[in-house]
Design an enzyme around this catalytic site. Structure first.
Site, mmCIF file in Angstrom:
data_model
loop_
_atom_site.group_PDB
_atom_site.id
_atom_site.type_symbol
_atom_site.label_atom_id
_atom_site.label_comp_id
_atom_site.label_asym_id
_atom_site.label_seq_id
_atom_site.Cartn_x
_atom_site.Cartn_y
_atom_site.Cartn_z
ATOM 1 C CG ASP A 18 6.089 -8.421 4.625
ATOM 2 O OD1 ASP A 18 6.283 -7.617 5.536
ATOM 3 O OD2 ASP A 18 6.849 -8.519 3.629
ATOM 4 C CG ASP A 59 6.437 -5.783 0.680
ATOM 5 O OD1 ASP A 59 7.604 -5.443 0.956
ATOM 6 O OD2 ASP A 59 6.122 -6.292 -0.422
ATOM 7 C CG HIS A 99 6.425 -2.327 -2.765
ATOM 8 N ND1 HIS A 99 7.710 -2.256 -2.283
ATOM 9 C CD2 HIS A 99 6.112 -3.668 -2.788
ATOM 10 C CE1 HIS A 99 8.146 -3.489 -2.020
ATOM 11 N NE2 HIS A 99 7.198 -4.353 -2.306
ATOM 12 C CG HIS A 112 9.011 -0.855 -5.396
ATOM 13 N ND1 HIS A 112 9.574 -2.100 -5.297
ATOM 14 C CD2 HIS A 112 9.718 -0.049 -4.560
ATOM 15 C CE1 HIS A 112 10.572 -2.053 -4.417
ATOM 16 N NE2 HIS A 112 10.669 -0.825 -3.955
ATOM 17 C CG HIS A 121 3.722 -7.066 -4.260
ATOM 18 N ND1 HIS A 121 4.685 -7.046 -5.239
ATOM 19 C CD2 HIS A 121 4.384 -6.963 -3.083
ATOM 20 C CE1 HIS A 121 5.878 -6.958 -4.685
ATOM 21 N NE2 HIS A 121 5.729 -6.896 -3.361
ATOM 22 C CE LYS A 169 9.299 -6.278 4.818
ATOM 23 N NZ LYS A 169 9.049 -6.611 3.412
ATOM 24 C CB CYS A 199 9.708 -10.878 3.782
ATOM 25 S SG CYS A 199 9.660 -9.726 2.385
HETATM 26 C C1 VGL Z 1 7.767 -10.424 -0.324
HETATM 27 C C2 VGL Z 1 8.199 -10.662 -2.552
HETATM 28 C C3 VGL Z 1 8.076 -9.323 -2.739
HETATM 29 C C4 VGL Z 1 7.589 -11.062 1.019
HETATM 30 C C5 VGL Z 1 7.640 -9.066 -0.499
HETATM 31 O O1 VGL Z 1 6.909 -10.491 1.898
HETATM 32 O O2 VGL Z 1 8.132 -12.178 1.209
HETATM 33 N N1 VGL Z 1 8.059 -11.215 -1.353
HETATM 34 N N2 VGL Z 1 7.777 -8.520 -1.708
HETATM 35 ZN ZN ZN Z 2 7.273 -6.516 -2.050
#
Ligand code: VGL
Ligand code: ZN
Length: 209
Positions: free
Chosen positions: A14, A56, A58, A62, A83, A108, A153
């Site tokens: 990410d 990430d 979404h 979401h 985000h 994802k 993540c």
């Molecule tokens: C993440 C919070 C929400 C991450 C992703 O990449 O760690 N954290 N979505």
């Molecule tokens: Zn996320």
């Protein structure tokens, strides 16, 4: 520990604009992961490793977004600012991240009702992303992990990696955390260590000073 790079995958977790300074869910010093990750991915790819980037990804409404709920929490789950919405600048990989070595981009978190921290399973712990199948089919037994965020993540991906039987290394200089709630980075490091994740550094991998 010697690594057979032909049986290894580097997971870039990410590294997206929303997790970097100025982003919607900015991780302090998030940009700092990019230089070590670029160095390691060049090194790994030259030696036959697979480089994989997770993203990430979404939908706009979401269920992990605070804005999608009235309260502040849902079943004790942490909720986030909006985000990494599909197709937005925030969801785009940071431009300084070298994407040339990347063989697979794995998105994802696209199912509206389930969040997905781990690169392997969504947060229901059952829905698979396909990463395990990819790695197994490629004969990979070792995963090297860096990116954002240490306590979400990166943590979930590393724990699942161990659970699935991979030798799992996390490069501490190539990860940064949200640390929300406070102390969660510390806790994440401890639980990774307890699960048998090897905590290392990118320079240990590449052998550079
Ligand atoms: C993440 C919070 C929400 C991450 C992703 O990449 O760690 N954290 N979505
Ligand atoms: Zn996320």
């Amino acid at each position: 520990m010697t690594i057979d790079f032909t049986k290894a995958a580097l997971l870039l977790i990410d590294v997206q604009n929303d997790f970097c300074p100025g982003g919607a869910l900015a991780v302090a010093d998030g940009d700092a992961v990019i230089a070590p990750l670029n160095a390691v991915s060049g090194y790994c790819v030259q030696r036959g490793a697979a480089v994989i980037a997770t993203q990430d990804w979404h939908p706009q409404n979401h269920s992990s977004f605070r804005a999608a709920h009235t309260g502040n929490e849902r079943d004790g789950q942490v909720l986030w600012p909006v985000h990494c919405v599909q197709g937005t600048y925030g969801a785009t990989f940071r431009s300084s991240l070298d994407l040339k070595p990347v063989r697979l981009v794995l998105r994802k978190g696209f199912r509206p009702q389930i969040d997905s921290y781990s690169g392997f399973f969504e947060n229901d712990r059952r829905t698979v992303t396909g990463l395990h199948g990819f790695l197994t089919e490629a004969g990979i037994d070792t995963i090297l992990i860096g990116g954002l965020a240490t306590d979400y993540c990166v943590l979930y991906t590393a724990l699942d990696g161990r659970r699935l039987g991979f030798t799992t290394l996390v490069m501490l200089d190539a990860v940064r955390g949200v640390d929300y709630p406070a102390g969660s980075v510390e806790k994440a490091l401890r639980s990774m260590q307890e699960a048998g994740v090897v905590l290392t550094n990118s320079t240990t991998i590449t052998g550079s000073p």
